[in-house]
Design an enzyme around this catalytic site. Structure first.
Site, PDB file in Angstrom:
ATOM      1  N   HIS A  87      -2.882  -5.278  -0.980  1.00  0.00           N
ATOM      2  CA  HIS A  87      -3.605  -6.404  -0.386  1.00  0.00           C
ATOM      3  C   HIS A  87      -5.101  -6.262  -0.636  1.00  0.00           C
ATOM      4  O   HIS A  87      -5.771  -7.214  -1.071  1.00  0.00           O
ATOM      5  CB  HIS A  87      -3.354  -6.470   1.121  1.00  0.00           C
ATOM      6  CG  HIS A  87      -1.939  -6.756   1.479  1.00  0.00           C
ATOM      7  ND1 HIS A  87      -1.480  -6.719   2.781  1.00  0.00           N
ATOM      8  CD2 HIS A  87      -0.862  -7.091   0.713  1.00  0.00           C
ATOM      9  CE1 HIS A  87      -0.196  -7.022   2.795  1.00  0.00           C
ATOM     10  NE2 HIS A  87       0.199  -7.244   1.557  1.00  0.00           N
ATOM     11  N   SER A 137       1.889 -10.628  -2.412  1.00  0.00           N
ATOM     12  CA  SER A 137       0.799 -10.746  -1.445  1.00  0.00           C
ATOM     13  C   SER A 137      -0.539 -10.287  -2.009  1.00  0.00           C
ATOM     14  O   SER A 137      -1.585 -10.783  -1.590  1.00  0.00           O
ATOM     15  CB  SER A 137       1.128  -9.981  -0.162  1.00  0.00           C
ATOM     16  OG  SER A 137       1.557  -8.667  -0.462  1.00  0.00           O
TER      17      SER A 137
END
Length: 283
Positions: free
Chosen positions: A261, A204
């Site tokens: 992230h 991610s």
């Protein structure tokens, strides 16, 4: 990508799209504020595209007179993977690691985590990244990105990896995609490790880097051919912010690598700013 023509929003381009693919002319349509924009991938096909556009505007037949037999299903399915080999290889490696985890379990996590893991006196013991690098285990800087801890985790990360990664590779080549993958993967892992977390994983961070990169390229260098729906940008950034709140834990999303992230997004924005600036100067 080279901008060829602007068409009205209500123009029916279905026949034109089919004909362009039938003539093997690499192209892309994007929805802009002023209408539909047709882009050309290879400038060597510019004349062929213009001839096809003229025939389409005159309402003439567009399809080749002699259509070749459609390629075998396996070969046609491989075309997208040949266009984006880095994204395809990364996706395949993530699937392979996930499958091996199902067989070998925690041994895979111990081998790919950012620091060495072991069991000492019945408890889990952690090494340090410095020790790992000193021992030559440099792969640990990147390898956590290939770990996924559930089907949903894997599927969503692979979906965004393919959506954004293929776009980068088709428009700017495998070298650019590999640069983003390595830089963002390592940057996201280090950002998460800096918080004191050692058990984490997932692609991610790279996905958010690709999001930031594609978004900046589409905004600052629109002639580059990049495109991302604004609602998708809002959704992904909103999701990132949501998982940073206490509400995420309430609904079962508390164990999220938020710093990875954010670190990946920052890397993508920096690379996107740099390369979109270069693209603007070249145009």
């Amino acid at each position: 990508m080279y901008r060829v023509i602007l068409l009205p929003h209500d123009a029916d381009t279905r026949d034109l799209r089919r004909a362009l693919w039938a003539h093997r002319i690499g192209h892309r349509f994007t929805e802009e504020t002023e209408g539909q924009v047709l882009w050309l991938v290879d400038p060597a096909q510019h004349e062929a595209m213009l001839r096809l556009l003229e025939r389409w505007q005159r309402g003439e037949s567009l399809m080749p007179e002699r259509r070749r037999t459609a390629p075998a299903g396996g070969k046609s399915l491989m075309v997208p993977f040949r266009q984006a080999p880095v994204a395809a290889a990364t996706l395949a490696l993530c699937l392979l690691v996930f499958a091996v985890m199902g067989v070998l379990g925690d041994r895979v996590i111990a081998a790919l985590a950012i620091v060495p893991l072991g069991v000492v006196n019945g408890g889990l013991a952690f090494g340090t990244l410095g020790e790992a690098l000193a021992a030559g285990q440099v792969w640990r800087l990147l390898s956590p990105a290939f770990l996924h801890f559930g089907w949903m985790h894997l599927i969503f990360n692979m979906l965004w990896l393919w959506y954004f990664g293929r776009q980068v590779e088709v428009l700017q080549g495998s070298g650019r995609m590999l640069t983003i993958l390595l830089t963002a993967g390592i940057g996201a892992n280090l950002a998460q490790y800096a918080t004191g977390t050692v058990l984490f994983g997932g692609m991610s961070g790279v996905d958010f880097a690709l999001l930031g990169y594609v978004w900046l390229m589409s905004r600052r260098a629109p002639r580059s051919g990049f495109f991302v729906p604004q609602m998708l940008v809002v959704f992904m950034l909103g999701w990132m912010l949501f998982t940073m709140t206490d509400m995420a834990a309430v609904v079962g999303f508390g164990n999220v690598a938020n710093e990875a992230h954010l670190g990946g997004l920052v890397v993508g924005l920096v690379l996107g700013w740099y390369h979109s600036g270069r693209a603007r100067r070249h145009h």
